[in-house]
Design a protein around this motif. Structure first.
Motif, PDB file in Angstrom:
ATOM      1  N   LYS A   1      18.497 -42.708-108.771  1.00 59.12           N
ATOM      2  CA  LYS A   1      17.409 -43.505-108.198  1.00 59.12           C
ATOM      3  C   LYS A   1      16.508 -44.066-109.284  1.00 59.12           C
TER       4      LYS A   1
ATOM      5  N   PHE B   1      15.373 -47.934-110.180  1.00 61.79           N
ATOM      6  CA  PHE B   1      13.984 -48.376-110.305  1.00 61.79           C
ATOM      7  C   PHE B   1      13.708 -48.976-111.677  1.00 61.79           C
TER       8      PHE B   1
ATOM      9  N   ALA C   1      14.796 -53.289-112.189  1.00 63.08           N
ATOM     10  CA  ALA C   1      14.226 -53.965-111.021  1.00 63.08           C
ATOM     11  C   ALA C   1      14.885 -55.308-110.721  1.00 63.08           C
TER      12      ALA C   1
ATOM     13  N   CYS D   1      14.415 -51.930-104.696  1.00 65.11           N
ATOM     14  CA  CYS D   1      13.995 -50.558-104.412  1.00 65.11           C
ATOM     15  C   CYS D   1      12.564 -50.528-103.905  1.00 65.11           C
TER      16      CYS D   1
ATOM     17  N   ARG E   1       9.229 -47.545-103.346  1.00 68.61           N
ATOM     18  CA  ARG E   1       8.560 -46.262-103.150  1.00 68.61           C
ATOM     19  C   ARG E   1       7.630 -46.447-101.967  1.00 68.61           C
TER      20      ARG E   1
END
Length: 401
Positions: A171, A175, A178, A183, A185
């Motif tokens: 993961k 991130f 980009a 992705c 959060r």
């Protein structure tokens, strides 16, 4: 989203090589079995695939499907050092665009309703990966991945040097890229304090001796955060340094420090821990002894540096920081690490009195020291430059001259 594929990552050994807590038992059932039970309450039709390293084939994990005869639970083995490849192989029968949930086997208290929200967000916005904020209690988390993104990440990592940590925690690779992955959060959910207290009570049977016994078993370096703390510390240790390793545990870190420092005093509160640590490989510049981190027996200004990793969360921080300052020489360094937790007033880990948010630990340190460096360790050995938020806080602090 009522019948997702849920990948439960489990193993008999942690990255340090010590026994993994997910195989400990609570009322006769392994922790990973409780994690699966939690999944089936929210997703009774889920396709649950336990993904385990090859070295566990034929072991206790084979028993798990038999505990859930009415559900779809299977075990996949493979790729000891690469959970990313394990994940991909375990879903080879699924379409590339399908979303999967991944949860660690020890996360018996994971927020399954929040996982459903993450799945829905990923579907609505065509996301490749969704996770909580980096400082959310790790024991309550799960992650969402798109299978095609996992395959793309692996292909990209094949072309990169030092990719092993990202094969453990893909993961964070997504991130960090980009432009290649979409992705998100999502905002940390509100956590009922009663749930935190219940998880903490359960954890009294989970977080027991064994996991911290680094150096006694063959580990896998790519995910070993405990040794990583000492590797980071060595950048600040000089050959003439007198060092106190406060909370030395089994002594692996003291021996790492002794390869550089002039002298290391390795201290721990528990006499049996100290005896075990001193029985390892002999170094003539290491002294092992018992000591209380909140009431040290050393004279004022005895050390050039103090390392104290995963210790302050076990004790009262006020006398801890006073003692660290007292025993350091003017200009000396306190190098510490501690779990970073936005909900640390009730830590799930029952061995911890308190886990500190980034703001809390910086405030405590700055009362006694000048903070030179704050690093947020995302997970394992992954750090993002100039980003102090993470699952673990690593700090370098200087006593005034």
């Amino acid at each position: 989203m009522d019948n997702p594929i849920i990948l439960v990552q489990a193993a008999s050994k942690a990255w340090s090589g010590a026994p993994d807590w997910c195989m400990n038992e609570i009322d006769g059932r392994s922790v990973v079995a409780l994690t699966i039970e939690n999944a089936l309450k929210e997703f009774p039709e889920a396709d649950i695939r336990i993904i385990a390293p090859e070295f566990d084939r034929g072991g206790r994990l084979n028993e798990l499907p038999e505990l859930f005869p009415e559900s779809k639970v299977n075990v996949f083995y493979g790729f000891d050092e690469s959970p990313l490849e394990r994940m991909i192989a375990a879903v080879e029968d699924a379409a590339d665009e399908k979303l999967v949930l991944r949860v660690d086997g020890i996360h018996f208290g994971w927020l399954t309703d929040h996982a459903r929200t993450m799945l829905q967000l990923a579907e609505q916005e065509n996301l490749d990966c969704v996770k909580t904020e980096d400082d959310f209690p790790i024991q309550l988390t799960s992650d969402v991945y798109r299978i095609s993104a996992l395959k793309k990440a692996l292909a990209m990592l094949e072309e990169k040097a030092s990719s092993a940590p990202y094969r453990v925690h893909p993961k964070f690779f997504m991130f960090s890229e980009a432009e290649e992955f979409k992705c998100a959060r999502i905002e940390n959910p509100t956590v009922n304090e009663q749930w935190l207290k219940k998880c903490r009570e359960t954890a009294e049977q989970v977080y027991i001796a064994g996991n911290m016994n680094v150096g006694q078993n063959a580990g896998i370096a790519a995910g070993d955060q405990l040794s990583f703390h000492y590797e980071l510390a060595l950048d600040h240790i000089t050959p003439d340094a007198q060092v106190l390793d406060c909370g030395c545990g089994p002594g692996y870190g003291a021996r790492m420090l002794a390869d550089t420092a002039e002298k290391v005093v390795a201290a721990d509160l528990d006499i049996e821990t100290v005896r075990l640590a001193s029985s390892g490989k002999y170094f003539d510049n290491i002294t092992f002894q018992t000591a209380d981190a909140t009431a040290l027996d050393f004279e004022d200004e005895s050390f050039d540096a103090v390392t104290s990793f995963e210790t302050v969360e076990h004790v009262n921080p006020v006398p801890f920081f006073k003692e660290m300052q007292r025993v350091l020489k003017p200009g000396g360094l306190l190098i510490l690490s501690t779990p970073q937790n936005s909900h640390g007033h009730i830590p799930v880990n029952s061995q911890h009195l308190h886990e500190f948010s980034l703001q809390e630990i910086k405030g405590l340190c700055s009362d006694h020291f000048e903070i030179m460096q704050t690093t947020g360790i995302k997970q394992g050995r992954i750090v993002f430059p100039d980003d102090p938020k993470g699952q673990n806080t690593f700090m370098v602090c200087r006593k005034a001259s």
